[in-house]
Design an enzyme around this catalytic site. Structure first.
Site, PDB file in Angstrom:
ATOM      1  N   ASP A 112     -27.359  -7.945 -74.418  1.00 42.14           N
ATOM      2  CA  ASP A 112     -26.847  -6.821 -74.262  1.00 42.14           C
ATOM      3  C   ASP A 112     -27.759  -5.193 -73.936  1.00 42.14           C
ATOM      4  OD1 ASP A 112     -26.037  -4.247 -74.750  1.00 42.14           O
ATOM      5  OD2 ASP A 112     -24.931  -4.665 -76.790  1.00 42.14           O
ATOM      6  N   HIS A 170     -28.313  -1.833 -74.072  1.00 40.64           N
ATOM      7  CA  HIS A 170     -27.483  -0.911 -74.168  1.00 40.64           C
ATOM      8  C   HIS A 170     -28.786  -0.469 -74.489  1.00 40.64           C
ATOM      9  CE1 HIS A 170     -23.671  -1.854 -72.941  1.00 40.64           C
ATOM     10  NE2 HIS A 170     -23.658  -0.441 -72.470  1.00 40.64           N
TER      11      HIS A 170
HETATM   12  C1  B12 Z   1     -25.593   4.155 -70.674  1.00 45.09           C
HETATM   13  C2  B12 Z   1     -24.364   3.321 -71.000  1.00 45.09           C
HETATM   14  C3  B12 Z   1     -24.110   2.186 -70.269  1.00 45.09           C
HETATM   15  C4  B12 Z   1     -25.688   2.435 -69.530  1.00 45.09           C
HETATM   16  C5  B12 Z   1     -26.743   1.111 -70.453  1.00 45.09           C
HETATM   17  C6  B12 Z   1     -28.209   1.826 -69.843  1.00 45.09           C
HETATM   18  C7  B12 Z   1     -29.042   1.619 -70.571  1.00 45.09           C
HETATM   19  N1  B12 Z   1     -29.973   0.325 -70.209  1.00 45.09           N
HETATM   20  O1  B12 Z   1     -29.041   1.266 -71.962  1.00 45.09           O
HETATM   21  C8  B12 Z   1     -25.185   1.078 -68.505  1.00 45.09           C
HETATM   22  C9  B12 Z   1     -25.399   1.313 -67.145  1.00 45.09           C
HETATM   23  C10 B12 Z   1     -26.232  -0.565 -67.533  1.00 45.09           C
HETATM   24  C11 B12 Z   1     -24.585   0.008 -69.257  1.00 45.09           C
HETATM   25  C12 B12 Z   1     -23.874  -1.283 -68.299  1.00 45.09           C
HETATM   26  C13 B12 Z   1     -22.404  -2.113 -69.498  1.00 45.09           C
HETATM   27  N2  B12 Z   1     -21.931  -1.512 -70.487  1.00 45.09           N
HETATM   28 CO1  B12 Z   1     -22.155   0.447 -71.319  1.00 45.09          CO
HETATM   29  N3  B12 Z   1     -21.811   2.345 -71.515  1.00 45.09           N
HETATM   30  C14 B12 Z   1     -22.961   2.534 -71.502  1.00 45.09           C
HETATM   31  C15 B12 Z   1     -22.356   4.388 -72.145  1.00 45.09           C
HETATM   32  C16 B12 Z   1     -21.586   5.418 -71.557  1.00 45.09           C
HETATM   33  C17 B12 Z   1     -23.241   5.427 -73.541  1.00 45.09           C
HETATM   34  C18 B12 Z   1     -24.447   4.263 -74.082  1.00 45.09           C
HETATM   35  C19 B12 Z   1     -25.239   5.414 -75.137  1.00 45.09           C
HETATM   36  O2  B12 Z   1     -26.516   5.044 -74.859  1.00 45.09           O
HETATM   37  N4  B12 Z   1     -25.138   5.932 -75.699  1.00 45.09           N
HETATM   38  C20 B12 Z   1     -25.615   6.728 -77.098  1.00 45.09           C
HETATM   39  C21 B12 Z   1     -26.270   6.247 -77.556  1.00 45.09           C
HETATM   40  C22 B12 Z   1     -26.859   7.064 -78.867  1.00 45.09           C
HETATM   41  O3  B12 Z   1     -25.287   5.667 -79.093  1.00 45.09           O
HETATM   42  P1  B12 Z   1     -24.834   4.126 -80.013  1.00 45.09           P
HETATM   43  O4  B12 Z   1     -25.051   3.136 -78.425  1.00 45.09           O
HETATM   44  O5  B12 Z   1     -23.507   4.032 -79.329  1.00 45.09           O
HETATM   45  O6  B12 Z   1     -25.820   3.975 -80.787  1.00 45.09           O
HETATM   46  C23 B12 Z   1     -25.695   4.994 -81.857  1.00 45.09           C
HETATM   47  C24 B12 Z   1     -24.956   3.637 -82.725  1.00 45.09           C
HETATM   48  O7  B12 Z   1     -23.783   3.167 -82.306  1.00 45.09           O
HETATM   49  C25 B12 Z   1     -25.259   3.848 -83.982  1.00 45.09           C
HETATM   50  N5  B12 Z   1     -25.798   2.607 -84.528  1.00 45.09           N
HETATM   51  C26 B12 Z   1     -26.078   1.285 -82.890  1.00 45.09           C
HETATM   52  N6  B12 Z   1     -26.127   0.714 -83.657  1.00 45.09           N
HETATM   53  C27 B12 Z   1     -26.111   0.437 -85.376  1.00 45.09           C
HETATM   54  C28 B12 Z   1     -26.461  -0.653 -86.104  1.00 45.09           C
HETATM   55  C29 B12 Z   1     -26.513   0.584 -87.928  1.00 45.09           C
HETATM   56  C30 B12 Z   1     -27.040  -0.283 -88.824  1.00 45.09           C
HETATM   57  C31 B12 Z   1     -26.265   1.180 -87.294  1.00 45.09           C
HETATM   58  C32 B12 Z   1     -26.202   1.743 -89.066  1.00 45.09           C
HETATM   59  C33 B12 Z   1     -25.530   2.260 -86.982  1.00 45.09           C
HETATM   60  C34 B12 Z   1     -26.241   2.043 -85.349  1.00 45.09           C
HETATM   61  O8  B12 Z   1     -26.647   4.405 -83.514  1.00 45.09           O
HETATM   62  C35 B12 Z   1     -26.757   4.398 -83.059  1.00 45.09           C
HETATM   63  C36 B12 Z   1     -27.343   6.133 -82.745  1.00 45.09           C
HETATM   64  O9  B12 Z   1     -27.283   7.242 -82.677  1.00 45.09           O
HETATM   65  C37 B12 Z   1     -21.289   3.442 -73.957  1.00 45.09           C
HETATM   66  C38 B12 Z   1     -20.378   4.591 -73.374  1.00 45.09           C
HETATM   67  C39 B12 Z   1     -20.921   5.681 -75.041  1.00 45.09           C
HETATM   68  N7  B12 Z   1     -19.567   7.001 -74.759  1.00 45.09           N
HETATM   69  O10 B12 Z   1     -20.968   5.168 -75.716  1.00 45.09           O
HETATM   70  C40 B12 Z   1     -20.728   2.593 -72.474  1.00 45.09           C
HETATM   71  C41 B12 Z   1     -20.060   1.379 -73.395  1.00 45.09           C
HETATM   72  C42 B12 Z   1     -21.250   1.051 -74.824  1.00 45.09           C
HETATM   73  N8  B12 Z   1     -21.000   0.479 -72.341  1.00 45.09           N
HETATM   74  C43 B12 Z   1     -19.608  -0.567 -72.049  1.00 45.09           C
HETATM   75  C44 B12 Z   1     -19.443  -1.594 -71.163  1.00 45.09           C
HETATM   76  C45 B12 Z   1     -17.982  -2.690 -71.790  1.00 45.09           C
HETATM   77  C46 B12 Z   1     -20.372  -2.138 -70.417  1.00 45.09           C
HETATM   78  C47 B12 Z   1     -20.849  -3.289 -69.701  1.00 45.09           C
HETATM   79  C48 B12 Z   1     -20.053  -4.480 -70.050  1.00 45.09           C
HETATM   80  C49 B12 Z   1     -20.179  -2.778 -68.575  1.00 45.09           C
HETATM   81  C50 B12 Z   1     -19.852  -4.177 -66.993  1.00 45.09           C
HETATM   82  N9  B12 Z   1     -18.266  -4.587 -66.404  1.00 45.09           N
HETATM   83  O11 B12 Z   1     -20.523  -4.136 -66.494  1.00 45.09           O
HETATM   84  C51 B12 Z   1     -21.995  -3.508 -69.789  1.00 45.09           C
HETATM   85  C52 B12 Z   1     -23.286  -3.910 -70.332  1.00 45.09           C
HETATM   86  C53 B12 Z   1     -24.352  -4.536 -69.725  1.00 45.09           C
HETATM   87  C54 B12 Z   1     -25.360  -5.433 -70.506  1.00 45.09           C
HETATM   88  N10 B12 Z   1     -25.812  -6.816 -69.643  1.00 45.09           N
HETATM   89  O12 B12 Z   1     -25.899  -4.832 -72.171  1.00 45.09           O
HETATM   90  C55 B12 Z   1     -18.920  -0.451 -73.067  1.00 45.09           C
HETATM   91  C56 B12 Z   1     -18.439  -1.277 -74.220  1.00 45.09           C
HETATM   92  C57 B12 Z   1     -16.957  -1.537 -74.722  1.00 45.09           C
HETATM   93  C58 B12 Z   1     -16.744  -2.144 -76.337  1.00 45.09           C
HETATM   94  N11 B12 Z   1     -17.724  -2.623 -76.638  1.00 45.09           N
HETATM   95  O13 B12 Z   1     -15.826  -2.992 -76.258  1.00 45.09           O
HETATM   96  C59 B12 Z   1     -18.815   1.264 -73.606  1.00 45.09           C
HETATM   97  C60 B12 Z   1     -18.089   1.839 -74.973  1.00 45.09           C
HETATM   98  C61 B12 Z   1     -17.955   1.947 -72.593  1.00 45.09           C
HETATM   99  C62 B12 Z   1     -16.325   1.924 -72.893  1.00 45.09           C
HETATM  100  N12 B12 Z   1     -15.792   2.894 -73.259  1.00 45.09           N
HETATM  101  O14 B12 Z   1     -15.774   0.741 -72.619  1.00 45.09           O
HETATM  102  N13 B12 Z   1     -23.550   0.524 -69.990  1.00 45.09           N
END
Ligand code: B12
Length: 136
Positions: free
Chosen positions: A13, A15
């Site tokens: 992963d 992200h």
């Molecule tokens: C940017 C992004 C990408 C970028 C990542 C760039 C990078 N290097 O960071 C790229 C384009 C590379 C990418 C690729 C992929 N992605 Co993407 N991506 C996103 C996107 C649009 C935003 C992620 C992000 O940065 N969020 C902002 C941060 C701040 O939020 P966060 O990550 O959720 O983390 C917060 C919380 O979750 C929480 N949290 C997280 N962990 C923990 C742990 C604890 C203990 C606690 C308390 C809280 C906590 O706190 C964090 C901070 O606030 C999301 C959609 C979305 N809107 O979330 C999809 C998303 C995560 N991606 C997804 C997918 C499927 C993929 C791919 C598999 C797509 C593909 N077929 O190739 C690939 C996987 C690549 C890989 N090997 O990892 C899906 C996951 C779906 C699922 N889980 O069912 C999402 C949700 C999009 C969707 N709706 O389908 N992605």
């Protein structure tokens, strides 16, 4: 209990944004964060926890394969001598939008102490960690 925590994104992963946000939030809250970053194996988390004598491991998984990547982590921790280490997991732990209750249940059965639904704020984790480490 010390305030050292291991943080990272498990499996294949990449992200990275949430990981940086969590690092900043937990550091600001007074924890010493050892961040293994993205693309981290279970062994990466465990080795970092052993080297630093951390109190907790916080695992993120965003790409939907969390269940596969996290399975066995508790057992590996125990084998490595990390008997009482806290294990938290959050992010988008499973594929798509699944009913949360059963997902949380499965991760708890895997040995996770706290499990967070998509979009949970870092502050919630911080509050629980303070509680679990008896810092409040
Ligand atoms: C940017 C992004 C990408 C970028 C990542 C760039 C990078 N290097 O960071 C790229 C384009 C590379 C990418 C690729 C992929 N992605 Co993407 N991506 C996103 C996107 C649009 C935003 C992620 C992000 O940065 N969020 C902002 C941060 C701040 O939020 P966060 O990550 O959720 O983390 C917060 C919380 O979750 C929480 N949290 C997280 N962990 C923990 C742990 C604890 C203990 C606690 C308390 C809280 C906590 O706190 C964090 C901070 O606030 C999301 C959609 C979305 N809107 O979330 C999809 C998303 C995560 N991606 C997804 C997918 C499927 C993929 C791919 C598999 C797509 C593909 N077929 O190739 C690939 C996987 C690549 C890989 N090997 O990892 C899906 C996951 C779906 C699922 N889980 O069912 C999402 C949700 C999009 C969707 N709706 O389908 N992605």
């Amino acid at each position: 209990m010390n305030k050292k925590i291991v943080l990272g994104v498990i499996g294949a992963d990449c992200h990275a944004v949430g990981n940086k946000v969590l690092d900043h939030a937990f550091t600001e809250a007074g924890f010493e964060v050892i961040n293994v970053g993205v693309l981290s194996s279970q062994e990466d988390f465990i080795n970092a926890a052993i080297e630093t004598n951390a109190s907790a491991i916080l695992v993120s998984s965003l790409y939907g394969h969390g269940e596969i990547d996290c399975r066995g982590l508790r057992e590996k921790c125990e084998e490595a001598g990390l008997k009482d280490i806290l294990l938290y997991a959050g992010g988008n732990l499973v594929v798509g939008k699944q009913e949360w209750g059963p997902v949380e249940e499965r991760f708890k059965e895997m040995g996770f102490d706290r499990v967070y639904a998509p979009g949970t704020s870092p502050q919630e984790g911080i509050n629980h960690l303070r509680e679990d480490l008896k810092l409040i």
